[in-house]
Design a protein around this motif. Structure first.
Motif, PDB file in Angstrom:
ATOM      1  N   ASP A 260      29.196  38.055  39.414  1.00  0.00           N
ATOM      2  CA  ASP A 260      28.894  38.316  41.332  1.00  0.00           C
ATOM      3  C   ASP A 260      28.552  39.630  41.821  1.00  0.00           C
ATOM      4  O   ASP A 260      29.719  40.651  40.632  1.00  0.00           O
ATOM      5  CB  ASP A 260      30.389  38.092  41.848  1.00  0.00           C
ATOM      6  CG  ASP A 260      30.641  36.425  41.568  1.00  0.00           C
ATOM      7  OD1 ASP A 260      29.532  35.936  41.622  1.00  0.00           O
ATOM      8  OD2 ASP A 260      31.711  35.935  41.319  1.00  0.00           O
ATOM      9  N   GLY A 261      28.578  39.737  42.670  1.00  0.00           N
ATOM     10  CA  GLY A 261      27.951  41.260  42.593  1.00  0.00           C
ATOM     11  C   GLY A 261      27.169  42.163  41.922  1.00  0.00           C
ATOM     12  O   GLY A 261      27.346  43.948  42.002  1.00  0.00           O
ATOM     13  N   GLY A 262      25.879  41.499  41.012  1.00  0.00           N
ATOM     14  CA  GLY A 262      25.719  42.904  40.882  1.00  0.00           C
ATOM     15  C   GLY A 262      26.011  43.342  39.733  1.00  0.00           C
ATOM     16  O   GLY A 262      25.383  44.377  38.846  1.00  0.00           O
ATOM     17  N   ALA A 263      27.291  42.690  39.044  1.00  0.00           N
ATOM     18  CA  ALA A 263      27.651  43.368  37.879  1.00  0.00           C
ATOM     19  C   ALA A 263      28.213  42.088  37.142  1.00  0.00           C
ATOM     20  O   ALA A 263      28.610  41.564  37.394  1.00  0.00           O
ATOM     21  CB  ALA A 263      29.145  43.711  37.888  1.00  0.00           C
ATOM     22  N   VAL A 264      28.542  42.252  35.916  1.00  0.00           N
ATOM     23  CA  VAL A 264      29.258  41.793  34.880  1.00  0.00           C
ATOM     24  C   VAL A 264      31.183  41.813  35.006  1.00  0.00           C
ATOM     25  O   VAL A 264      31.247  42.924  34.124  1.00  0.00           O
ATOM     26  CB  VAL A 264      28.481  41.290  33.231  1.00  0.00           C
ATOM     27  CG1 VAL A 264      29.548  40.537  32.766  1.00  0.00           C
ATOM     28  CG2 VAL A 264      27.716  40.910  33.748  1.00  0.00           C
ATOM     29  N   THR A 265      31.928  40.581  35.119  1.00  0.00           N
ATOM     30  CA  THR A 265      33.324  41.579  35.509  1.00  0.00           C
ATOM     31  C   THR A 265      34.072  40.334  34.312  1.00  0.00           C
ATOM     32  O   THR A 265      33.771  39.376  33.988  1.00  0.00           O
ATOM     33  CB  THR A 265      33.644  40.801  36.984  1.00  0.00           C
ATOM     34  OG1 THR A 265      32.758  41.574  37.734  1.00  0.00           O
ATOM     35  CG2 THR A 265      35.418  41.283  37.215  1.00  0.00           C
TER      36      THR A 265
ATOM     37  N   GLY B 153      41.201  37.568  32.913  1.00  0.00           N
ATOM     38  CA  GLY B 153      42.407  36.891  31.834  1.00  0.00           C
ATOM     39  C   GLY B 153      42.549  37.862  30.353  1.00  0.00           C
ATOM     40  O   GLY B 153      43.313  38.257  30.972  1.00  0.00           O
ATOM     41  N   THR B 154      42.186  37.519  29.646  1.00  0.00           N
ATOM     42  CA  THR B 154      42.738  38.155  28.457  1.00  0.00           C
ATOM     43  C   THR B 154      41.947  39.387  28.332  1.00  0.00           C
ATOM     44  O   THR B 154      42.367  40.442  27.535  1.00  0.00           O
ATOM     45  CB  THR B 154      42.336  37.450  26.547  1.00  0.00           C
ATOM     46  OG1 THR B 154      40.958  36.897  26.663  1.00  0.00           O
ATOM     47  CG2 THR B 154      43.055  36.127  26.375  1.00  0.00           C
ATOM     48  N   ALA B 155      40.909  40.296  28.750  1.00  0.00           N
ATOM     49  CA  ALA B 155      40.010  41.333  28.765  1.00  0.00           C
ATOM     50  C   ALA B 155      40.372  41.392  30.319  1.00  0.00           C
ATOM     51  O   ALA B 155      39.613  40.567  31.049  1.00  0.00           O
ATOM     52  CB  ALA B 155      39.521  41.118  27.806  1.00  0.00           C
ATOM     53  N   VAL B 156      39.925  42.768  30.412  1.00  0.00           N
ATOM     54  CA  VAL B 156      39.730  43.497  32.393  1.00  0.00           C
ATOM     55  C   VAL B 156      38.986  44.350  32.158  1.00  0.00           C
ATOM     56  O   VAL B 156      39.335  45.538  31.661  1.00  0.00           O
ATOM     57  CB  VAL B 156      40.739  43.533  33.064  1.00  0.00           C
ATOM     58  CG1 VAL B 156      40.432  43.700  34.341  1.00  0.00           C
ATOM     59  CG2 VAL B 156      42.000  42.299  33.213  1.00  0.00           C
ATOM     60  N   TRP B 157      37.384  44.394  32.389  1.00  0.00           N
ATOM     61  CA  TRP B 157      36.467  45.371  32.681  1.00  0.00           C
ATOM     62  C   TRP B 157      35.261  45.622  33.669  1.00  0.00           C
ATOM     63  O   TRP B 157      35.437  43.591  33.788  1.00  0.00           O
ATOM     64  CB  TRP B 157      36.022  45.163  31.114  1.00  0.00           C
ATOM     65  CG  TRP B 157      35.594  44.557  29.937  1.00  0.00           C
ATOM     66  CD1 TRP B 157      35.885  43.814  29.188  1.00  0.00           C
ATOM     67  CD2 TRP B 157      34.412  43.488  29.773  1.00  0.00           C
ATOM     68  NE1 TRP B 157      35.711  42.591  28.445  1.00  0.00           N
ATOM     69  CE2 TRP B 157      34.258  43.039  28.833  1.00  0.00           C
ATOM     70  CE3 TRP B 157      33.042  43.734  31.298  1.00  0.00           C
ATOM     71  CZ2 TRP B 157      33.426  42.024  28.652  1.00  0.00           C
ATOM     72  CZ3 TRP B 157      32.060  42.981  30.049  1.00  0.00           C
ATOM     73  CH2 TRP B 157      32.437  42.169  29.568  1.00  0.00           C
ATOM     74  N   ARG B 158      34.530  45.785  33.675  1.00  0.00           N
ATOM     75  CA  ARG B 158      33.390  45.277  34.837  1.00  0.00           C
ATOM     76  C   ARG B 158      32.445  46.106  33.600  1.00  0.00           C
ATOM     77  O   ARG B 158      32.008  47.507  33.796  1.00  0.00           O
ATOM     78  CB  ARG B 158      33.729  46.055  35.948  1.00  0.00           C
ATOM     79  CG  ARG B 158      32.548  46.246  36.983  1.00  0.00           C
ATOM     80  CD  ARG B 158      32.848  46.003  38.257  1.00  0.00           C
ATOM     81  NE  ARG B 158      31.864  45.657  39.159  1.00  0.00           N
ATOM     82  CZ  ARG B 158      31.346  46.840  39.638  1.00  0.00           C
ATOM     83  NH1 ARG B 158      30.912  47.855  39.159  1.00  0.00           N
ATOM     84  NH2 ARG B 158      30.260  46.304  41.128  1.00  0.00           N
ATOM     85  N   TRP B 159      31.001  45.313  33.874  1.00  0.00           N
ATOM     86  CA  TRP B 159      29.917  46.203  33.593  1.00  0.00           C
ATOM     87  C   TRP B 159      29.094  45.858  34.205  1.00  0.00           C
ATOM     88  O   TRP B 159      28.916  45.484  35.127  1.00  0.00           O
ATOM     89  CB  TRP B 159      29.224  44.744  32.200  1.00  0.00           C
ATOM     90  CG  TRP B 159      27.985  46.274  31.400  1.00  0.00           C
ATOM     91  CD1 TRP B 159      27.695  47.069  30.360  1.00  0.00           C
ATOM     92  CD2 TRP B 159      26.969  46.015  31.711  1.00  0.00           C
ATOM     93  NE1 TRP B 159      26.802  47.528  29.841  1.00  0.00           N
ATOM     94  CE2 TRP B 159      25.869  46.086  31.161  1.00  0.00           C
ATOM     95  CE3 TRP B 159      25.924  45.066  32.323  1.00  0.00           C
ATOM     96  CZ2 TRP B 159      24.602  46.638  30.821  1.00  0.00           C
ATOM     97  CZ3 TRP B 159      24.413  44.740  31.831  1.00  0.00           C
ATOM     98  CH2 TRP B 159      23.737  45.625  31.191  1.00  0.00           C
ATOM     99  N   PRO B 160      28.961  47.657  35.353  1.00  0.00           N
ATOM    100  CA  PRO B 160      27.984  47.466  36.078  1.00  0.00           C
ATOM    101  C   PRO B 160      26.102  47.527  36.095  1.00  0.00           C
ATOM    102  O   PRO B 160      26.125  48.641  36.880  1.00  0.00           O
ATOM    103  CB  PRO B 160      28.179  48.508  36.624  1.00  0.00           C
ATOM    104  CG  PRO B 160      28.459  49.609  35.724  1.00  0.00           C
ATOM    105  CD  PRO B 160      29.023  48.871  34.340  1.00  0.00           C
ATOM    106  N   SER B 161      26.242  46.679  35.914  1.00  0.00           N
ATOM    107  CA  SER B 161      24.795  46.047  36.015  1.00  0.00           C
ATOM    108  C   SER B 161      24.850  44.537  36.310  1.00  0.00           C
ATOM    109  O   SER B 161      25.231  43.493  35.735  1.00  0.00           O
ATOM    110  CB  SER B 161      23.966  46.565  34.926  1.00  0.00           C
ATOM    111  OG  SER B 161      24.083  47.856  34.634  1.00  0.00           O
ATOM    112  N   ARG B 162      23.237  43.948  36.681  1.00  0.00           N
ATOM    113  CA  ARG B 162      23.066  42.584  37.159  1.00  0.00           C
ATOM    114  C   ARG B 162      22.479  41.693  35.275  1.00  0.00           C
ATOM    115  O   ARG B 162      21.654  42.287  35.467  1.00  0.00           O
ATOM    116  CB  ARG B 162      21.675  42.815  38.180  1.00  0.00           C
ATOM    117  CG  ARG B 162      21.402  40.327  38.394  1.00  0.00           C
ATOM    118  CD  ARG B 162      20.252  40.982  39.414  1.00  0.00           C
ATOM    119  NE  ARG B 162      20.907  41.386  40.263  1.00  0.00           N
ATOM    120  CZ  ARG B 162      21.223  41.359  41.926  1.00  0.00           C
ATOM    121  NH1 ARG B 162      22.047  40.060  41.631  1.00  0.00           N
ATOM    122  NH2 ARG B 162      22.172  42.885  42.565  1.00  0.00           N
TER     123      ARG B 162
END
Length: 367
Positions: free
Chosen positions: A263-268, A271-280
């Motif tokens: 969602d929102g143009g990023a991969v989030t 759960g067992t890991a929390v991070w955000r990759w900021p690209s579609r």
């Protein structure tokens, strides 16, 4: 006075020869051409594109590329070969048509439109066993990607091959082809998937693959599979009817595990890991500690624990034209990706002009 009998005799001989030739051509036949070379070792290569193929390969045991044709199966190696090469082994049937094939370990199990299941030893190409199963849909497409990546009504688990036909689910032993059990499924089960935890989910229900018995404790369906391997099998997760994601790597579904969204143009990740990759990007799958993405025409490998980018490269061979394409079907293993590329405007008919990206549309990459 002898010309007429001689002419009749000649006609009879010619007719007999024609019948013999026709019988040899049209009679049911099976041809096995076994491997003559030693079984290849698994390749370990640096991340990057290794080659492309005309047909869609099923990567088997990390060592072989197995291809489906309308009436034949063939294998070559190594997986990282730049193009298709001389087959190590091949198997042909006539007049039956191949429906699909799957692999468990080094055993390749094929399903044919006349209902026959044929297991081949991937190491040699020799027939291991045969079993009479339900009739199946015939081969479609040019590259065989439907047959190897999404075989209709054919699924796998650790030690069983499952067939689904007219709401009848049947499990076959991969070791010898014996039927383990068969059970009718309720209305609405036209497709399904197997889980890593040993279940078959379809519609609003689920069944134990070991016994064929319905599971009483299961998320409310219909379920949507998440992160499956080819043949809608070995799925580690699912989403229930409410959109809740479940971990099904064990017999009892839980709400744990790694959950990925785009969602929102990023991969989030959550759960067992929390991070955000900021690209579609498109999530191709999770294998081990790696998350594999398709960002445009680039393959991206992330660390599943941290989201850190481990590698990124375009999915083209070095001498190939660089133009946009869109993905169709793919196989993702722990070390390889095989992905079929179509032209951006391609429809659903593989015979249409400019359907495939190139004459060798399947790109293969080491992860």
């Amino acid at each position: 006075m002898t010309r007429k009998p001689l002419g009749v005799l000649t006609a009879i001989v010619l007719l007999a020869v024609a019948v013999l030739i026709g019988w040899r051509v049209l009679r049911p036949a099976e041809v096995v051409e076994a491997a003559k070379d030693p079984y290849p070792v698994a390749q370990i290569l640096p991340a990057g594109v290794t080659g492309k193929t005309t047909l869609a390969p099923l990567i088997v045991d990390g060592r072989l590329r197995v291809y489906a044709g309308e009436r034949s199966i063939k294998a070559d190696a190594p997986v990282g070969a730049r193009l298709m090469i001389t087959p190590r082994w091949s198997y042909r049937r006539w007049p039956a048509k191949l429906s699909g094939l799957v692999a468990i370990g080094a055993t390749v199990v094929s399903r044919w439109d006349d209902g026959l299941l044929v297991a081949l030893d991937g190491r040699t190409g020799k027939v291991l066993w045969k079993a009479n199963g339900p009739a199946a849909a015939a081969f479609t497409g040019r590259t065989g990607s439907d047959a190897v990546y999404a075989p209709p009504g054919l699924f796998t688990s650790d030690s069983s091959v499952l067939t689904l036909d007219r709401k009848q689910l049947t499990a076959w032993s991969v070791s010898d082809g014996t039927q383990r059990w068969s059970t009718p499924l309720p209305a609405g089960c036209s497709a399904g998937f197997t889980t890593v935890g040993g279940s078959f989910a379809c519609g609003e229900g689920a069944w134990d693959i070991a016994t064929g018995k319905p599971l009483r404790s299961w998320p409310v369906g219909p379920s949507t599979p998440v992160g499956c391997e080819v043949a809608s099998s070995a799925c580690p997760g699912l989403r229930d009817a409410a959109g809740q994601e479940w971990d099904v790597t064990t017999a009892e579904p839980t709400t744990g595990g790694l959950h990925l969204t785009t969602d929102g143009g990023a991969v989030t990740a959550s759960g067992t890991a929390v991070w955000r990759w900021p690209s579609r990007a498109t999530i191709l799958g999770v294998r081990g500690e790696h998350v594999i993405l398709l960002a445009g025409v680039d393959l991206v490998v992330l660390d599943a624990r941290t989201g850190a980018q481990l590698s990124r490269f375009p999915l083209y061979v070095s001498d190939e034209r660089v133009e946009p394409w869109k993905p169709y079907r793919w196989q993702l293993t722990g070390t390889w990706l095989a992905l079929e590329r179509l032209r951006p405007g391609a429809g659903t008919d593989p015979s249409e002009p400019n359907h495939f990206y190139t004459i060798d549309p399947v790109i293969i990459a080491a992860l």
